[in-house]
Design an enzyme around this catalytic site. Structure first.
Site, PDB file in Angstrom:
ATOM      1  NE  ARG A 108      -3.956  -2.015   2.165  1.00 49.98           N
ATOM      2  CZ  ARG A 108      -3.759  -2.909   3.117  1.00 49.98           C
ATOM      3  NH1 ARG A 108      -2.824  -2.723   4.029  1.00 49.98           N
ATOM      4  NH2 ARG A 108      -4.516  -3.975   3.172  1.00 49.98           N
ATOM      5  CE  LYS A 130      -1.526  13.513 -15.440  1.00 55.17           C
ATOM      6  NZ  LYS A 130      -1.835  13.844 -16.840  1.00 55.17           N
ATOM      7  CD  GLU A 172       6.845  15.839 -24.610  1.00 54.97           C
ATOM      8  OE1 GLU A 172       6.101  16.774 -24.265  1.00 54.97           O
ATOM      9  OE2 GLU A 172       6.437  14.810 -25.171  1.00 54.97           O
ATOM     10  CE  LYS A 214       4.621  17.152 -15.987  1.00 54.86           C
ATOM     11  NZ  LYS A 214       4.671  15.847 -16.582  1.00 54.86           N
ATOM     12  CD  GLU A 224      -4.465  16.366 -17.461  1.00 56.92           C
ATOM     13  OE1 GLU A 224      -3.519  15.739 -16.978  1.00 56.92           O
ATOM     14  OE2 GLU A 224      -4.849  16.255 -18.627  1.00 56.92           O
ATOM     15  NE  ARG A 228      -0.102  16.999 -14.563  1.00 57.80           N
ATOM     16  CZ  ARG A 228       0.308  16.215 -13.584  1.00 57.80           C
ATOM     17  NH1 ARG A 228      -0.253  16.279 -12.404  1.00 57.80           N
ATOM     18  NH2 ARG A 228       1.284  15.340 -13.775  1.00 57.80           N
ATOM     19  CG  ASN A 232      -2.687  16.813 -22.776  1.00 61.28           C
ATOM     20  OD1 ASN A 232      -1.783  16.014 -22.548  1.00 61.28           O
ATOM     21  ND2 ASN A 232      -3.780  16.887 -22.031  1.00 61.28           N
ATOM     22  CG  HIS A 235       1.036  15.399 -26.137  1.00 60.40           C
ATOM     23  ND1 HIS A 235       1.820  16.509 -26.360  1.00 60.40           N
ATOM     24  CD2 HIS A 235       1.824  14.527 -25.452  1.00 60.40           C
ATOM     25  CE1 HIS A 235       3.021  16.313 -25.825  1.00 60.40           C
ATOM     26  NE2 HIS A 235       3.060  15.121 -25.271  1.00 60.40           N
ATOM     27  CG  HIS A 239      -1.136  10.594 -27.613  1.00 61.72           C
ATOM     28  ND1 HIS A 239      -1.607  11.193 -26.481  1.00 61.72           N
ATOM     29  CD2 HIS A 239       0.178  10.362 -27.393  1.00 61.72           C
ATOM     30  CE1 HIS A 239      -0.608  11.322 -25.606  1.00 61.72           C
ATOM     31  NE2 HIS A 239       0.479  10.824 -26.141  1.00 61.72           N
ATOM     32  CG  HIS A 249       6.040  10.584 -27.351  1.00 62.85           C
ATOM     33  ND1 HIS A 249       4.669  10.406 -27.322  1.00 62.85           N
ATOM     34  CD2 HIS A 249       6.299  11.647 -26.552  1.00 62.85           C
ATOM     35  CE1 HIS A 249       4.136  11.319 -26.528  1.00 62.85           C
ATOM     36  NE2 HIS A 249       5.105  12.088 -26.047  1.00 62.85           N
TER      37      HIS A 249
HETATM   38  N1  LIG Z   1       4.282  10.362 -15.968  1.00 67.05           N
HETATM   39  C1  LIG Z   1       4.242  11.367 -16.819  1.00 67.05           C
HETATM   40  O1  LIG Z   1       3.782  12.470 -16.488  1.00 67.05           O
HETATM   41  C2  LIG Z   1       4.765  11.167 -18.203  1.00 67.05           C
HETATM   42  C3  LIG Z   1       4.933  12.268 -19.068  1.00 67.05           C
HETATM   43  C4  LIG Z   1       5.484  12.043 -20.320  1.00 67.05           C
HETATM   44  C5  LIG Z   1       5.836  10.758 -20.710  1.00 67.05           C
HETATM   45  N2  LIG Z   1       5.645   9.710 -19.851  1.00 67.05           N
HETATM   46  C6  LIG Z   1       6.009   8.349 -20.236  1.00 67.05           C
HETATM   47  O2  LIG Z   1       7.409   8.309 -20.470  1.00 67.05           O
HETATM   48  C7  LIG Z   1       7.672   7.222 -21.350  1.00 67.05           C
HETATM   49  C8  LIG Z   1       8.687   7.668 -22.378  1.00 67.05           C
HETATM   50  O3  LIG Z   1       9.881   8.024 -21.693  1.00 67.05           O
HETATM   51  P1  LIG Z   1      11.286   8.048 -22.449  1.00 67.05           P
HETATM   52  O4  LIG Z   1      11.159   8.812 -23.700  1.00 67.05           O
HETATM   53  O5  LIG Z   1      12.283   8.443 -21.444  1.00 67.05           O
HETATM   54  O6  LIG Z   1      11.446   6.541 -22.932  1.00 67.05           O
HETATM   55  P2  LIG Z   1      12.218   5.254 -22.346  1.00 67.05           P
HETATM   56  O7  LIG Z   1      12.132   5.166 -20.890  1.00 67.05           O
HETATM   57  O8  LIG Z   1      11.702   4.104 -23.147  1.00 67.05           O
HETATM   58  O9  LIG Z   1      13.726   5.561 -22.763  1.00 67.05           O
HETATM   59  C9  LIG Z   1      14.081   5.648 -24.133  1.00 67.05           C
HETATM   60  C10 LIG Z   1      15.207   4.698 -24.480  1.00 67.05           C
HETATM   61  O10 LIG Z   1      16.426   5.224 -23.993  1.00 67.05           O
HETATM   62  C11 LIG Z   1      17.112   4.248 -23.195  1.00 67.05           C
HETATM   63  N3  LIG Z   1      17.856   5.023 -22.202  1.00 67.05           N
HETATM   64  C12 LIG Z   1      17.351   5.755 -21.185  1.00 67.05           C
HETATM   65  N4  LIG Z   1      18.315   6.466 -20.583  1.00 67.05           N
HETATM   66  C13 LIG Z   1      19.463   6.157 -21.203  1.00 67.05           C
HETATM   67  C14 LIG Z   1      20.815   6.584 -21.043  1.00 67.05           C
HETATM   68  N5  LIG Z   1      21.150   7.544 -20.162  1.00 67.05           N
HETATM   69  N6  LIG Z   1      21.751   6.025 -21.840  1.00 67.05           N
HETATM   70  C15 LIG Z   1      21.402   5.114 -22.779  1.00 67.05           C
HETATM   71  N7  LIG Z   1      20.146   4.700 -23.014  1.00 67.05           N
HETATM   72  C16 LIG Z   1      19.190   5.224 -22.233  1.00 67.05           C
HETATM   73  C17 LIG Z   1      16.022   3.366 -22.666  1.00 67.05           C
HETATM   74  O11 LIG Z   1      16.508   2.090 -22.313  1.00 67.05           O
HETATM   75  C18 LIG Z   1      15.072   3.300 -23.865  1.00 67.05           C
HETATM   76  O12 LIG Z   1      15.530   2.363 -24.790  1.00 67.05           O
HETATM   77  C19 LIG Z   1       6.349   6.792 -21.941  1.00 67.05           C
HETATM   78  O13 LIG Z   1       5.955   5.572 -21.375  1.00 67.05           O
HETATM   79  C20 LIG Z   1       5.393   7.898 -21.531  1.00 67.05           C
HETATM   80  O14 LIG Z   1       4.070   7.431 -21.344  1.00 67.05           O
HETATM   81  C21 LIG Z   1       5.124   9.906 -18.615  1.00 67.05           C
END
Ligand SMILES: NC(=O)c1ccc[n+]([C@@H]2O[C@H](COP(=O)([O-])OP(=O)(O)OC[C@H]3O[C@@H](n4cnc5c(N)ncnc54)[C@H](O)[C@@H]3O)[C@@H](O)[C@H]2O)c1
Length: 336
Positions: A108, A130, A172, A214, A224, A228, A232, A235, A239, A249
């Site tokens: 929990r 989030k 972003e 942010k 949101e 917030r 988007n 987006h 999406h 992305h």
């Molecule tokens: N929670 C939120 O508010 C929020 C906001 C935006 C996006 N997201 C989420 O974030 C995710 C995308 O994140 P991302 O773009 O970081 O993708 P990711 O976590 O898949 O990383 C991208 C790639 O880079 C590699 N990588 C990461 N750091 C590295 C480093 N320092 N050196 C070498 N390789 C590295 C990872 O293994 C992966 O292959 C999605 O799932 C999305 O839904 C969440």
């Protein structure tokens, strides 16, 4: 190097900005720490994980699901994780989203902290509380809003980040500039991606500024209800075409930002379409894609932001100033 706190309605998040991950471990040396990372980050930075209990998941969005959560929970049990354990997610947005979610449900709720290792995670995913996982094609379908205990930005970790991921992250950053900061937009116009990659201070300032944008947006609207939603920008259409085209992305969002900019021009005379197109191209992003317009419209019609024959779109009145406006499907069809 900077330490500061950011307070949300439910918690205060401690920021270690531009500190090494080793410094962070020293700060929490009294706590039992378990690290969570993905296979790429584990392979790129082996010294961080040496002699520390670590759970390694497979890399990629396709693993952001319940099966991975189940495996992590089994590992947490095997490692005798108790309510005083601190889970630290070290990775991109996939890792921080999963780490935040698992920490929120295990017993929990146990403490969690993040060490974001992608630009996108540093300026966006790890901030705001989030978290969650995907269910089949439905992204982020299950999750919680729960703040981490801390965020540690170790910019040296970016040295191994593939160029394609830098570009994704800059989509972003450009989005933040479009909706919240005209001076930052001008700054981006004046630089190249390589300038940020090769100049620690330039990069550090930019990431801090984006994290703060942010943070402020989330502080003003944690759940949101209003501001917030501006995050988007780009987006909605992004999406809708991301899956169909298998576009990264950042590129999908970039195409989405172009459509939203053109819609802004049509609705309110927004004059910055050409400037946005130029800066997106400058940072290696896609500005036009050959996607199936009928399919994209079908996805948009299913969007949860739909109200009758309109959909809430994030538009710009000028660069740095965004607002929400319901747009008819007819007008969207013309813009795409
Ligand atoms: N929670 C939120 O508010 C929020 C906001 C935006 C996006 N997201 C989420 O974030 C995710 C995308 O994140 P991302 O773009 O970081 O993708 P990711 O976590 O898949 O990383 C991208 C790639 O880079 C590699 N990588 C990461 N750091 C590295 C480093 N320092 N050196 C070498 N390789 C590295 C990872 O293994 C992966 O292959 C999605 O799932 C999305 O839904 C969440």
């Amino acid at each position: 190097m900077q330490k500061f706190d950011c307070t949300f309605s439910s918690a205060t998040v401690e920021y270690f900005f531009d500190y090494s991950v080793e410094y962070l471990f020293a700060q929490y040396s009294e706590r039992k720490i378990i690290l969570l990372t993905d296979a790429n980050v584990f392979a790129a930075h082996p010294s961080i994980f040496l002699n520390r209990p670590t759970i390694v998941i497979e890399a990629g969005e396709q693993h952001k699901n319940q099966a991975t959560v189940d495996k992590i929970i089994e590992e947490l049990l095997r490692l005798e994780t108790d309510r005083n354990t601190l889970l630290v997610g070290i990775g991109g947005g996939v890792v921080t989203d999963i780490a935040g979610y698992v920490a929120g449900i295990y017993m929990r709720g146990i403490d969690v902290g993040f060490v974001p290792t992608t630009i996108l995670a540093m300026v966006d995913a790890s901030i705001g509380g989030k978290n969650g996982i995907d269910v089949g094609v439905y992204k982020n379908m299950i999750g919680l809003i729960r703040q981490p205990k801390f965020l540690c930005y170790d910019l040296a970790l970016l040295q191994t980040l593939p160029n394609a991921e830098w570009i994704n992250g800059f989509a972003e950053i450009i989005k933040h500039a479009c909706i919240k900061s005209e001076p930052m937009f001008r700054h981006l116009v004046a630089q190249q991606l390589s300038d940020f990659q090769n100049n620690h201070q330039l990069l550090s300032d930019l990431i801090l500024q984006n994290a703060q944008i942010k943070n402020v947006v989330v502080q003003n609207d944690e759940f949101e209800k209003g501001d917030r939603k501006l995050l988007n920008f780009g987006h909605t259409l992004g999406h809708a075409i991301e899956n169909e085209l298998q576009l990264p992305h950042g590129h999908a969002i970039s195409v989405g930002m172009m459509v939203a900019s053109r819609l802004s021009a049509k609705q309110n005379g927004f004059a910055g379409v050409a400037d946005i197109e130029k800066v997106l191209k400058q940072y290696g992003l896609t500005v036009a894609a050959n996607y199936d317009k009928i399919k994209a419209m079908e996805v948009l019609r299913m969007d949860k932001k739909r109200i009758g024959d309109k959909i809430n779109f994030i538009l710009l009145s000028y660069i740095g100033e965004a607002y929400i406006e319901p747009i008819s499907f007819e007008h969207i069809e013309q813009a795409i």
